[in-house]
Write an enzyme that holds these catalytic residues in place. Structure first.
Site, mmCIF file in Angstrom:
data_model
loop_
_atom_site.group_PDB
_atom_site.id
_atom_site.type_symbol
_atom_site.label_atom_id
_atom_site.label_comp_id
_atom_site.label_asym_id
_atom_site.label_seq_id
_atom_site.Cartn_x
_atom_site.Cartn_y
_atom_site.Cartn_z
ATOM 1 N N ASP A 237 98.458 -19.588 48.252
ATOM 2 C CA ASP A 237 99.522 -18.603 48.061
ATOM 3 C C ASP A 237 100.441 -18.515 49.270
ATOM 4 O O ASP A 237 100.080 -18.894 50.398
ATOM 5 C CB ASP A 237 98.941 -17.221 47.752
ATOM 6 C CG ASP A 237 98.076 -16.667 48.891
ATOM 7 O OD1 ASP A 237 97.295 -17.457 49.479
ATOM 8 O OD2 ASP A 237 98.168 -15.471 49.184
ATOM 9 N N GLU B 228 95.202 -15.281 49.962
ATOM 10 C CA GLU B 228 94.937 -15.051 51.378
ATOM 11 C C GLU B 228 95.913 -14.033 51.953
ATOM 12 O O GLU B 228 95.547 -13.228 52.828
ATOM 13 C CB GLU B 228 95.044 -16.379 52.144
ATOM 14 C CG GLU B 228 94.583 -16.310 53.594
ATOM 15 C CD GLU B 228 95.689 -15.934 54.587
ATOM 16 O OE1 GLU B 228 95.384 -15.757 55.779
ATOM 17 O OE2 GLU B 228 96.862 -15.822 54.173
#
Length: 367
Positions: free
Chosen positions: A74, A135
């Protein structure tokens, strides 16, 4: 153009905000489909966080020890349309979005390292490659990974750091964050303001007695969001402040958060207001000794490639913090991404290439 740079440019073009990493996950699966013996596992983390994708796990058998490489799929926003540019050896976005070197540089390095393991015949350790989700939102992907994927792992190298190639993040802070809420009393601001207790005024006095920002060389704190009030003609009845503190010293962090809570409680009592708080400790920080075995192999790999090793402190956390909290020896390594979380983000093609050579050597040096 080198293969590692091609991989990175392809990955960078794919939007992958937190909880919407599916397109990047499909790219990774398709990239590795050329290897019939590789199985790409996907866990159930996506379901747990209401996302469209889980963590991906790839294991390549080998000898001892068992090492794991980690990078996250991400990115932060803006990332709806990313147009990477390669000019004079430096990769940037077109200025309208982030680039996503955080952390698609790590993803690209891991895919290139898998290519190396699958095509070059050499003795190597058992390697797991973990492509995590979410994350950027409290390290959720690493936190929710099932323990069975980590049980036999000896070392984890997270590829998500800043600084020159050769940098290992050896020191990260402990953190605490949550809400500081002042509850006053509403009243009509034009008719009977004296009957109210203005939560903003109470909070302002409390904050004015605190140090905000850099406390000392090890400690910081911040109030980043304030929410309260209903109308200009109403004495503000409630105000919520989003607070965080960080310190390399657990003792200093505890002392600071206690001082903040005591200050708000005291000032609220003076004004007849109420005080509520939801401060909680976050993922613990860590500090590695210079002689730690996980660093020894990385130092030797750097030396072999004429790269200067340096241990660095970082004011933020990474998945390495999560893995160390879960009892596994982990460290975050730099890919030399720069100006992250901004439209000025960039990474040098030469740094991707150099880091790949260091990681190839790491496979030889780790014991």
């Amino acid at each position: 153009m080198s293969e590692i740079v091609k991989i990175f440019l392809e990955l960078a073009k794919i939007p992958s905000p937190s909880k919407k990493e599916r397109p990047v996950a499909e790219y990774i699966k398709n990239y590795l489909a050329k290897y019939p013996t590789i199985e790409v596992l996907e866990d159930r983390t996506g379901q747990k966080i209401d996302g469209n994708c889980g963590n991906l796990i790839v294991k390549i058998p080998g000898g001892s020890p068992h090492i794991l490489f980690d990078a996250h799929m991400d990115t932060v926003a803006p990332c709806d349309a990313i147009n990477p540019q390669l000019k004079n050896g430096v990769i940037t976005s077109d200025g309208t979005s982030i680039l996503g070197a955080d952390d698609k540089s790590g993803l690209a390095l891991m895919l290139a390292l898998i290519d190396h393991l699958m095509t070059d015949d050499f003795p190597h350790p058992t390697c797991t490659f973990l492509f995590t989700v979410c994350e950027e939102q409290s390290l959720m992907g690493a936190k929710l990974l099932e323990q069975k994927y980590l049980d036999s792992v000896d070392y984890i190298y997270v590829l998500d750091g800043e600084g020159p190639i050769g940098t290992a993040v050896v020191k990260t802070p402990h953190g605490c964050k949550g809400t500081l809420k002042v509850i006053g009393k509403e009243a009509h601001a034009g008719v009977c303001p004296e009957e109210g207790i203005n939560a903003f005024v109470v909070a302002a006095e409390a904050v004015s007695t605190l140090s905000i920002g850099r406390i000392d060389e090890e400690t910081t704190c911040n109030i980043g969001v304030a929410q309260g009030g209903t109308a200009t003609n109403v004495v503000m009845g409630e105000l919520s402040l989003q607070f965080e503190a960080r310190s390399f010293s657990p003792q200093k962090l505890e002392e600071l958060t206690n001082h903040v809570k005591e200050t708000f409680a005291r000032v609220c009592q003076q004004y007849g207001a109420q005080f509520e708080e939801t401060l909680q400790l976050g993922t613990p920080g860590y500090q590695l000794a210079d002689a730690a075995p996980i660093l020894t192999a990385f130092k030797k790999a750097c030396e072999h490639e004429a790269v200067v090793y340096q241990g660095a402190a970082c004011g933020g956390g990474s998945n390495a913090n999560v893995y160390r909290m879960r009892g596994i020896n982990a460290v975050n390594l730099s890919t030399n991404m720069q100006n992250i979380h901004s439209v000025n983000e960039q990474i040098a093609a030469a740094d991707l290439e150099k880091m790949l050579t260091v990681l190839k050597q790491l496979l030889q040096k780790v014991k």
